[in-house]
Design an enzyme around this catalytic site. Structure first.
Site, mmCIF file in Angstrom:
data_model
loop_
_atom_site.group_PDB
_atom_site.id
_atom_site.type_symbol
_atom_site.label_atom_id
_atom_site.label_comp_id
_atom_site.label_asym_id
_atom_site.label_seq_id
_atom_site.Cartn_x
_atom_site.Cartn_y
_atom_site.Cartn_z
ATOM 1 C CG ASN A 194 0.467 -5.139 5.738
ATOM 2 O OD1 ASN A 194 0.054 -3.796 5.707
ATOM 3 N ND2 ASN A 194 -0.153 -5.124 7.273
ATOM 4 C CD GLU A 219 -1.894 -0.086 13.527
ATOM 5 O OE1 GLU A 219 -1.308 -0.577 14.198
ATOM 6 O OE2 GLU A 219 -2.082 -0.245 12.004
ATOM 7 C CB CYS A 276 0.169 -3.820 12.085
ATOM 8 S SG CYS A 276 -1.916 -4.254 12.120
#
Length: 494
Positions: free
Chosen positions: A162, A260, A294
């Site tokens: 992303n 993460e 995110c």
């Protein structure tokens, strides 16, 4: 470079097509090659080499050998490489931005932000080699006792599709600066932006051969990295389900894993907020980069007295945002990465409407272009509220009080970012204290990033802040060694 002088394109100076970067050489991977596809058009942009576990074994052995010499260099030499890398991100901004727009589907503003952060990550990393790396400890014996931070060795960085530049360089740069070698496994869908160009920047900056290896590949390559005995630390950014598997495998091999992971971040609009300001924040938080971040705002918890005006304003803004090919025109949203991601987004929207959510705007797509979507009156059990959508969807839920908003925000499994909109910042901070997240922004939306700030989530969003800032990076990418020294050896009873 003199003002007005153009930089020679990074990718024009090497034969990169169909190659990986292993042992300091651009070479064919054992897995052959594959097409790099532009999401907006479906056009083939080039070809990338595909790595296999056999490439991992070769790269890890080479990285381990190169790491020892790299770590032994004066700290000023390592810092200089990272400073030059920061300069190169800026010098080649036009070329790299063009690839980011076409390969990732990022709008130019997002591509520019990624390049800014990449340069800052390198400049910030360049300060690490010169920082204090230990402390002198008191001892009950007549000796000098100290704790020293030493490089972990070989670090595996597994980055997602992303935001491939930021989510790769924020581990690669500090790990290298602290004397480690790095094996980077970018997502194959964005391996030029997230791998080839990054490797070229560092190669041009003077990083010695073998210290960075770049191996695009699938899950088998990731598993081989975790299992390889030369690899000591794994830095993974990606989904929570994959992160759980990586954590389990790393634990089995007694490796440190920095994870993460996903998020379903909440934006709380308290009853004293300005509606227009809140709508502006909400739209950016949910729709920026097609919601493929995110930290994207995944839940809008809005005070009852502001709710109707907020939904109306956000739906109107969503309906007016232009969506299209970011390389061909001025748009606010580009394409999502592929059909699988698009179908997942649409499935969550459709299922939520079936459970009672009202479609206030969007909910439709053309090819990979998904319209920014606002869902009103979203039930707490609806998948768009309870799960990470990872798309341009803003679920809005009415709350009767700040207490209810805090309870709902804290009830989910994730704990990455949090935004609170209020005229009373101390009240906002007090509300934030009741919601476990790694990041809090009072009077801002949930998507923020700076190279010198610790970044990370709690709960299902990851294993805590470990990127950004000297303390977090040193903790993440070094080991602690206890060292003592005596003028004369002690005498023991036997």
């Amino acid at each position: 470079m003199e003002k007005g002088e153009s930089a020679v394109a990074l990718l024009d100076t090497i034969d990169w097509q169909g190659k990986i970067f292993k042992n300091g050489v651009w070479t064919a991977g054992h897995g052959g090659d594959y097409a790099v596809v532009e999401p907006a058009t479906g056009a083939e942009l080039g070809r990338m080499g595909l790595a296999t576990p056999a490439d991992v074994a070769e790269a890890a052995a080479s990285a381990a050998a190169a790491q020892r010499e790299w770590a032994a260099l004066p700290h000023t030499a390592r810092a200089a490489v990272l400073r030059r890398a920061g300069d190169l991100w800026q010098r080649h901004a036009e070329e790299i931005s063009g690839w980011n727009v076409r390969e990732v589907g990022a709008v130019p503003g997002m591509a520019g932000f990624a390049l800014h952060v990449a340069a800052e990550e390198c400049y910030e990393a360049a300060t690490l080699p010169g920082r204090a790396i230990g402390e002198v400890l008191p001892s009950e014996q007549p000796r000098l006792s100290m704790a020293r931070r030493v490089p972990a060795g070989v670090v595996a960085v597994i980055s997602p599709f992303n935001v491939p530049i930021i989510l790769g360089i924020r581990s690669v740069a500090p790990a290298l600066a602290l004397g480690n070698a790095v094996i980077l496994k970018p997502d194959p869908r964005t391996a030029v932006t997230g791998g080839t160009l990054m490797a070229r920047v560092l190669e041009e900056a003077g990083l010695p051969p073998g210290v960075l290896q770049m191996l695009p590949g699938g899950a088998d390559v990731g598993e081989a990295l975790i299992a390889d005995p030369h690899v000591r630390v794994i830095s993974f950014t990606g989904s929570t389900p994959v992160g759980r598997r990586i954590g389990e495998l790393a634990g089995r091999h007694l490796k440190r894993a920095h994870l993460e992971l996903g998020g379903n971040s909440a934006l709380l609009v308290l009853d004293d907020a300005d509606v227009d300001e809140a709508v502006n924040l909400a739209a950016w938080g949910s729709f920026f980069h097609q919601g493929q971040i995110c930290m994207t705002t995944g839940r809008h918890l809005v005070a009852d007295r502001l709710y109707d005006a907020f939904v109306e304003g956000l739906a109107a803004k969503a309906g007016a945002l232009p969506v299209g090919d970011p390389a061909a025109g001025d748009v606010a949203l580009g394409p999502v990465i592929d059909a699988g991601q698009r179908d997942k987004i649409h499935g969550l929207v459709t299922a939520s409407v079936e459970q009672g959510a009202q479609l206030a705007s969007g909910g439709a797509y053309e090819r990979l272009f998904y319209r920014p979507t606002v869902l009103a009156g979203v039930p707490l059990t609806a998948p768009a509220f309870a799960e990470e959508v990872f798309g341009p969807v803003a679920p809005v839920t009415r709350v009767s009080s700040a207490q209810e908003a805090a309870e709902l925000a804290a009830a989910g499994e994730y704990g990455l970012s949090l935004g609170i909109v209020t005229r009373d910042v101390m009240r906002g901070l007090a509300v934030a204290e009741r919601i476990p997240t790694g990041i809090v922004h009072i009077n801002d939306q949930t998507v923020n990033d700076e190279a010198n700030a610790p970044f990370g989530g709690v709960r299902a969003s990851g294993t805590g802040a470990r990127f950004g800032g000297a303390a977090a990076n040193i903790e993440a990418f070094t080991e602690t060694r206890w060292i003592t020294m005596r003028g004369e050896p002690p005498r023991y009873p036997f």
